[in-house]
Every structure is written in C-alpha cells, then in structure tokens.
Design a protein around this motif. Structure first.
Motif, short mmCIF file in Angstrom:
data_model
loop_
_atom_site.label_atom_id
_atom_site.label_comp_id
_atom_site.label_asym_id
_atom_site.label_seq_id
_atom_site.Cartn_x
_atom_site.Cartn_y
_atom_site.Cartn_z
N GLU A 160 6.07 -42.76 -40.61
CA GLU A 160 6.82 -43.56 -41.57
C GLU A 160 6.31 -44.98 -41.51
OE1 GLU A 160 11.34 -44.54 -41.39
OE2 GLU A 160 10.04 -46.29 -41.63
N SER A 163 7.39 -49.11 -46.04
CA SER A 163 8.84 -49.24 -46.23
C SER A 163 9.34 -50.60 -46.71
CB SER A 163 9.56 -48.86 -44.93
OG SER A 163 9.13 -47.60 -44.48
N PRO A 164 8.84 -51.07 -47.85
CA PRO A 164 9.32 -52.36 -48.37
C PRO A 164 10.70 -52.23 -49.00
CG PRO A 164 7.79 -51.38 -49.92
CD PRO A 164 7.83 -50.47 -48.73
N ASN A 165 11.26 -53.35 -49.36
CA ASN A 165 12.57 -53.37 -49.99
C ASN A 165 12.42 -53.72 -51.46
OD1 ASN A 165 13.64 -52.99 -47.38
ND2 ASN A 165 13.48 -55.19 -47.01
N HIS A 171 6.78 -58.65 -47.47
CA HIS A 171 6.37 -59.70 -46.53
C HIS A 171 5.37 -59.20 -45.50
CE1 HIS A 171 9.06 -57.94 -43.64
NE2 HIS A 171 10.09 -58.08 -44.46
N HIS A 174 5.75 -55.92 -43.77
CA HIS A 174 5.40 -54.73 -44.55
C HIS A 174 3.88 -54.57 -44.63
CE1 HIS A 174 9.45 -55.82 -46.40
NE2 HIS A 174 9.65 -54.76 -45.66
N TYR A 200 9.79 -45.23 -46.45
CA TYR A 200 11.26 -45.23 -46.46
C TYR A 200 11.72 -46.54 -47.11
CZ TYR A 200 16.00 -45.03 -44.34
OH TYR A 200 17.36 -45.00 -44.10
N GLY A 202 13.57 -49.59 -48.79
CA GLY A 202 14.84 -50.30 -48.73
C GLY A 202 15.34 -50.38 -50.16
N GLU A 318 16.58 -45.48 -48.34
CA GLU A 318 17.96 -45.55 -47.89
C GLU A 318 18.92 -44.95 -48.91
OE1 GLU A 318 19.06 -49.33 -46.06
OE2 GLU A 318 16.93 -49.79 -45.92
N TYR A 376 22.63 -50.01 -42.42
CA TYR A 376 21.23 -49.66 -42.18
C TYR A 376 21.11 -48.62 -41.06
CZ TYR A 376 16.29 -50.89 -41.10
OH TYR A 376 14.93 -50.88 -40.86
N ASP A 380 19.92 -44.63 -41.04
CA ASP A 380 18.78 -44.16 -40.23
C ASP A 380 19.17 -42.95 -39.36
OD1 ASP A 380 16.16 -45.16 -40.49
OD2 ASP A 380 16.73 -47.12 -39.69
N TYR A 398 7.62 -44.35 -36.19
CA TYR A 398 8.13 -45.39 -37.07
C TYR A 398 7.25 -46.63 -36.88
CZ TYR A 398 12.67 -42.91 -37.40
OH TYR A 398 13.66 -42.00 -37.63
N VAL A 400 7.18 -50.14 -37.48
CA VAL A 400 8.12 -51.19 -37.89
C VAL A 400 7.95 -52.40 -36.96
CG1 VAL A 400 10.55 -51.72 -38.36
CG2 VAL A 400 9.77 -49.36 -38.53
N GLN A 404 12.51 -55.33 -35.01
CA GLN A 404 13.48 -54.24 -35.07
C GLN A 404 13.46 -53.34 -33.83
OE1 GLN A 404 14.00 -52.23 -38.83
NE2 GLN A 404 13.35 -54.02 -39.99
N HIS A 407 16.98 -52.25 -32.98
CA HIS A 407 17.49 -51.29 -33.96
C HIS A 407 16.98 -49.87 -33.65
CE1 HIS A 407 18.54 -49.47 -37.82
NE2 HIS A 407 17.30 -49.03 -37.89
N1 ARG Z 1 12.95 -51.60 -45.16
C1 ARG Z 1 13.03 -52.06 -43.81
C2 ARG Z 1 12.72 -53.54 -43.75
O1 ARG Z 1 12.07 -54.06 -44.63
C3 ARG Z 1 12.07 -51.33 -42.90
C4 ARG Z 1 12.42 -49.89 -42.70
C5 ARG Z 1 11.96 -49.37 -41.38
N2 ARG Z 1 12.25 -47.99 -41.18
C6 ARG Z 1 13.40 -47.46 -40.79
N3 ARG Z 1 13.51 -46.18 -40.72
N4 ARG Z 1 14.41 -48.24 -40.47
O2 ARG Z 1 13.09 -54.21 -42.81
#
Ligand code: ARG
Length: 636
Positions: A160, A163-165, A171, A174, A200, A202, A318, A376, A380, A398, A400, A404, A407
């Motif tokens: 995974e 995973s941008p939002n 940023h 990502h 994944y 956001g 999400e 969040y 997950d 993951y 990331v 995080q 998290h």
């Molecule tokens: N979208 C999240 C962010 O920009 C990152 C996701 C990471 N993956 C996960 N399974 N939590 O911070």
C-alpha cells in the motif's frame, strides 16, 4: 543454463543439481555467485573440517572489489583452541594453488579474502546476462510458498503506497511513499511474489462534506471535468477560508455576550457535518456526487502515476470502509475490553491494556468520536481485516511517513489484541523521513505535477545547451520529462529512507555527482556505443570472450556478477539506496573503463568481445534502473 554450465564444468565432480540440493536458496542458474559460494564452501569444508552448511551462509560479499569477491571471518567458524588469525593463515596456505575459480586467498588479521579468476567469470557471466536479459536479477524461487514445489503457488503481498488525500495537496510524504512504494512493489515482483499495488485514498471525513458543500455553492462542472484536482483544491481552500472567517465572527459575537446558537446551527461547519452525515448514511445523491469527485481525481492521478511507471491494482480508500463492519469491530473491541467509553467517546487505553513502557508509548487513541463517527484509525482497523479476508495476503507493507509511526503501531497492536496476532505479524510499516524545503521556482508546490513540470523544464534548458546532441534527440520534451523525473527519484532514494533530505533542484539535476541525470547519461552512453558499433546480436553472441583480459574488463564483470545478490540483499533492507549504491559503483567502473576498452575503432574480434561486455553492462544498468522505477533513456 549452458552459460553457467561453463562455470560448473570448470570444477571437477561438481554438478548443478548437487549444490542446488545441498544449499538452501542456491540457484546458480539465476545467481552466479551462488555457484562461487557453493564451490568455495566445498573447498573450505575440506580444509577446515567444518560442516558445509555452517560455512555457506557466512561467506559474505565485500564492500569494494579491492577487498575481494567473498570474505570469511575465521572466528565465525567457531573453532576452539586456536587463535583466529593463525587459523586464517593456516587455511590460506592449504588453499589449492590451482583452484579453477579462485585465486589463493589473502589474509588480513583473521579475514580471508577470496578473489575470483578473471577468465571463468567473464566467459560464463557475460553470456548468462545476455541470455537472461531483463530477467537477470530476478529470482522466482524467493516468492514461492514452498521453494521446492512451485505447484503450491506464489506468496502474495499487498504494497500500500502513495495514498494521497483528494482535494488536498500531494505533499512530500506522498511523493516519497509513491517512489519508495513503487520500488518495493517491483522488488517483490522480481522475487516472484504475487504483488498487489494498492492506493488507499484519503477520501472520507467531515472535510469532504465541506468540499461537497463548496461544490454546490461554487462548483463548475466544466472545470471539474477538465482539471478535477486543481478545481477541487481551489474549492477546498476557498470554503476553508470562509469557514475560518465565519468561526472568528461567531467567536467575537460570543465574546460580546450575544446568543450564537442560531448562527452555529446555520454555520458551514454544521452544514458540513450534516452533509457528511448524509454520506455516511449512504444518501444516494450525496454519494453519487462524492463518487464523481473521486473518480475524476483518480483519472488524473493515473496520468501522473503513469509518468512514474506506476500503476495500481486497486484504488481503495477510507470511503470504502463499511460502517457496518466498523460497528461490528467496535462492538468486538468493547466486548474484549480493548476499548472503553470516555465522556461519550470510545478510546483504547493502551496503558491499561499493556503494562510498562510499551503501553505508555502507544498512548490513548480515540476510535469513536462523541457524535458516533469513526476516525482514521477506526477505518484502518476494519480495512486491514477486510483486506486479509479478501486477499489472504502473506505479507502487507504500508509505505507511510514516519510521522505516522505511532498510528501504525496502534493499528497493528489493536489487530493483535483482537486475537489476530498472525495477521499483525504479516504487516510491516516501511517508514521514511521528511523532505525539507520542497518548492518549485514558482513557489511552494501543491501537486506532484507541478514539481515534475518544473524539474523537466530545468532539464530541458540544460539539454538545449548542447545543440548538436539536442538535435539528435527525437523527443526532447519527453526526454527532458524523463530526466526530470529521474532527478527527483534518484535524489529521493539516495539516502536511507529514514533520513530527512533537502529538496535541491540544482543538485538533483546536475550531471556531476551521483544523480539521476548521471545515471541516465551512463546508460545513454553505452547505448551510443552500441549504435556506433552496429554489430548484430549474433555477432556479439559469437564473440571470443577470452580476449577480455584487461583488469578493467574483469572488474566490470565481477560487479555485474554481484547484481542478483544485490537484489536479494535489498529484499532484506528494503532500502532503494542499496540498489543505487550498486548502480553508481558500476557506472563509475564503466566510465573509467572506456579509455582502456575502446570498442569502435578496435580490431573486429576485439570490438565484438568488448561490445559483449558493454552490452551485458547495459542490460544490468537498465534492469537496475527499471527496478527503481526509472525509465532508462538511449539518447539525451
Ligand atoms: N492518506 C494518508 C495521509 O495522507 C496516508 C494513508 C496511509 N495509509 C493508511 N493505511 N493509513 O496521511
């Protein structure tokens, strides 16, 4: 495997089958060093009296060629009663003078260094690489459920990454996730795993209720179609500013003693909350709208990912996590005493659950807000279990940012507490540090496209400076784009993942130093030699490789022979820099060899032999670059 057979034949009594059975993971037909290790083990077992299975795994490779091709630290064999340096000396003396593959070892303290002989490695590894082509460095056995029985199938991994939002800037975190994740996915694929690349997104939360609201107020269908990423971002920024102003106003009135209940009930914040509530209640119109934003954004993301040679097998997100599932898991957590109520909300009090430092470090994350909405972390948890149910993965990574770390630790621990330690153990967080000072020449970046465009412009300017060469490049804009992308990616992968680095446009686009353009240049240069030599594949294949006697030629091949081992080591570290370091070592050896190993202009037989050498190097360099996610260029 006739090219590796050449090598096997050198050693009396040796067969491929015998060593493949004897040593776990030994596959000389894919990795020439496995043969060298196996043979050396056999010889050393005779000399030392130590069991082969102890020797084989501790023969290690060296950091540079002047230290040999393999080394052995005498104490690692755990022989009692004699000093290790004496043992090392004794063994070196006993080592056969006329070994077909190795020269007599050299000894420094208690280290034995083994240097391979030139001719055998040249005559086997060059043909091997040329026959394997893009497969050289792959090892399909590593990903088998049972390495001895392919019918049991491949192991499956989910990577995974990215995973941008939606509607928010893409940023640096990502960017790094995209680059590193793409690389890790390639790496596992080359090792024969069944790889699922997952993004994944956001794409859920109250802020997306706010965004939908903004679209109702100010949205433009045409703009949304044309440029969804920027349009949604603009709306997002605008509505957030509005909301901030509104909040300030309400605050002021409150201070002045006014009753603000009415104002608050009509506020954007409240409206957004209501809109998002509709979304979570599966209101059809609200969901259809939201799906449009998401789908259009994905179309754009796909274009950008394609420039980076990345595709995803699944765009999860999400928003896809089922509320019912989250309710179910929530109840289970409550029943198992994993979470508890706290002022109407639900939280996991790790300190209570796990005594000592670990529990303290994991803090007290919320899993339900007071208004009943999920977070969040909640998403997950259900998502992870859902993925396991759906894909039955053997491993999940993951990718990331290290921001995080907590998290993901919380996530894995909760899965474990739910009674799924087996699943938690299959999950791994691959983290990375920050990018500092990321900005384009036009200001701070918002989207990946902005960075890539700016770096490509810079490369284009540089290319134009060399008019003659520039004229020969078929697609200068496309090439500049590729070089720009290489610049960004190589800079990102140069250090250890965990290190922060400073985004430096000047440094990354330079042809000096270990940069993307340097690597591309090295590749293009070998391509150019190939073009100018104009030899056919058959001619190269029939070259008399015994003509390659120069130390420069031997050293290049010694490095080329290390490639499959390098890939295998990278599977342990999952550090792109392991591959980059190797590639730069190799390109440095190449560039210092040209004066000594002229191709064009040499006598025909010599030209063929040298071309075979450079062709093999071209293949390995290309394979390495593609593994990192770069697109090697042939002209620049
Ligand atoms: N979208 C999240 C962010 O920009 C990152 C996701 C990471 N993956 C996960 N399974 N939590 O911070």
């Amino acid at each position: 495997h006739f090219s590796i057979d050449n090598l096997v034949k050198q050693v009396e009594g040796l067969t491929l089958e015998a060593i493949t059975d004897k040593y776990p993971g030994c596959h000389p037909e894919l990795n020439p060093f496995d043969l060298y290790r196996a043979h050396l083990t056999n010889v050393l077992a005779d000399i030392t009296g130590v069991e082969p299975k102890i020797i084989y795994p501790i023969l290690s490779w060296t950091l540079s060629l002047d230290k040999g091709d393999l080394t052995l630290a005498a104490p690692a064999l755990r022989i009692k009663g004699k000093k290790p340096d004496e043992l090392a000396k004794e063994w070196a003396e006993k080592f056969p003078e006329n070994d077909p593959l190795f020269q007599k070892p050299t000894v420094v303290n208690y280290f034995l260094s083994f240097f391979v002989r030139g001719a055998p490695i040249i005559e086997s590894v060059i043909p091997m690489i040329r026959q394997s082509g893009s497969e050289y460095g792959h090892n399909k056995f590593l990903g088998l459920k049972d390495p001895k029985d392919a019918s049991q199938g491949k192991k499956r991994i989910i990577v995974e990454f990215s995973s941008p939002n939606i509607a928010k800037p893409f940023h640096a975190g990502h960017l790094r996730s995209t680059i590193i994740g793409g690389f890790i996915a390639n790496l596992y694929e080359g090792a024969g795993w069944d790889v699922i690349r997952m993004n994944y997104l956001g794409d859920w939360g109250k802020q997306y209720g706010l965004l939908a609201l903004a679209f109702e107020k100010y949205g433009d269908d045409e703009l949304l179609q044309k440029d969804p990423i920027n349009h949604l971002f603009t709306l997002y920024v605008r509505i957030n500013q509005e909301m901030t102003l509104e909040k300030e106003k309400i605050e002021e009135r409150k201070k002045a003693g006014e009753d603000v209940t009415e104002l608050e009930a009509q506020s954007l914040d409240e409206e957004a909350r209501r809109y998002f509530k509709k979304m979570t209640d599966r209101d059809e119109a609200a969901l259809a709208q939201w799906k449009r934003f998401r789908d259009l954004s994905i179309v754009r993301y796909k274009d950008t990912y394609a420039r980076l040679n990345i595709h995803f097998d699944e765009y999860s997100g999400e928003s896809r996590v089922s509320e019912t599932e989250m309710d179910r898991v929530g109840k289970e957590m409550e029943e198992k005493g994993i979470c508890q109520e706290d002022k109407g909300a639900m939280l996991v009090d790790f300190q209570k659950l796990i005594p000592g430092k670990e529990g303290k470090r994991l803090e007290k994350p919320l899993v339900r807000k007071r208004d009943g909405t999920a977070l969040y972390l909640t998403r997950d948890i259900s998502e992870l279990l859902g993925r396991h149910e759906k894909y039955k993965f053997d491993k999940m990574i993951y990718v990331v940012a290290s921001a995080q770390d907590l998290h993901l630790k919380q996530l894995f621990k909760i899965i474990e507490l739910l009674g799924h330690k087996d699943i938690a153990d299959k999950c791994q967080h691959i983290n990375f540090g920050l990018v500092l000072g990321m900005s384009t020449r036009k200001g701070t970046v918002k989207f990946l496209d902005d960075i890539l465009r700016d770096v490509a412009d810079k490369m284009h300017e540089t290319m134009k400076k060399n008019e003659d060469k520039y004229k020969q490049v078929e697609d200068p804009v496309g090439t500049a784009d590729t070089l720009g992308i290489s610049s960004v990616m190589v800079q990102d992968m140069s250090g250890k993942r965990i290190n922060n680095y400073t985004f430096n446009m000047e440094a990354m686009t330079s042809f000096e130093g270990d940069t993307g353009p340097y690597l591309q240049y090295a590749h293009a240069r070998v391509s150019s030699i190939k073009r100018r030599a104009g030899l056919s594949d058959d001619e190269i294949a029939s070259a008399d490789l015994s003509l390659l006697t120069e130390p420069h030629a031997v050293n290049i091949v010694r490095l080329l022979a290390q490639w499959p081992d390098t890939v295998k080591n990278t599977l342990n570290s999952l550090e792109p820099t392991t591959v980059l370091t190797y590639l730069f070592k190799m390109t440095h050896a190449l560039s210092s060899s040209y004066d000594h190993l002229q191709v064009v202009g040499s006598e025909r037989e010599l030209m063929k032999a040298r071309m075979a050498l450079y062709d093999a190097a071209h293949i390995v360099l290309g394979n390495g670059m593609r593994l990192l996610g770069l697109s090697p260029v042939n002209r620049m």
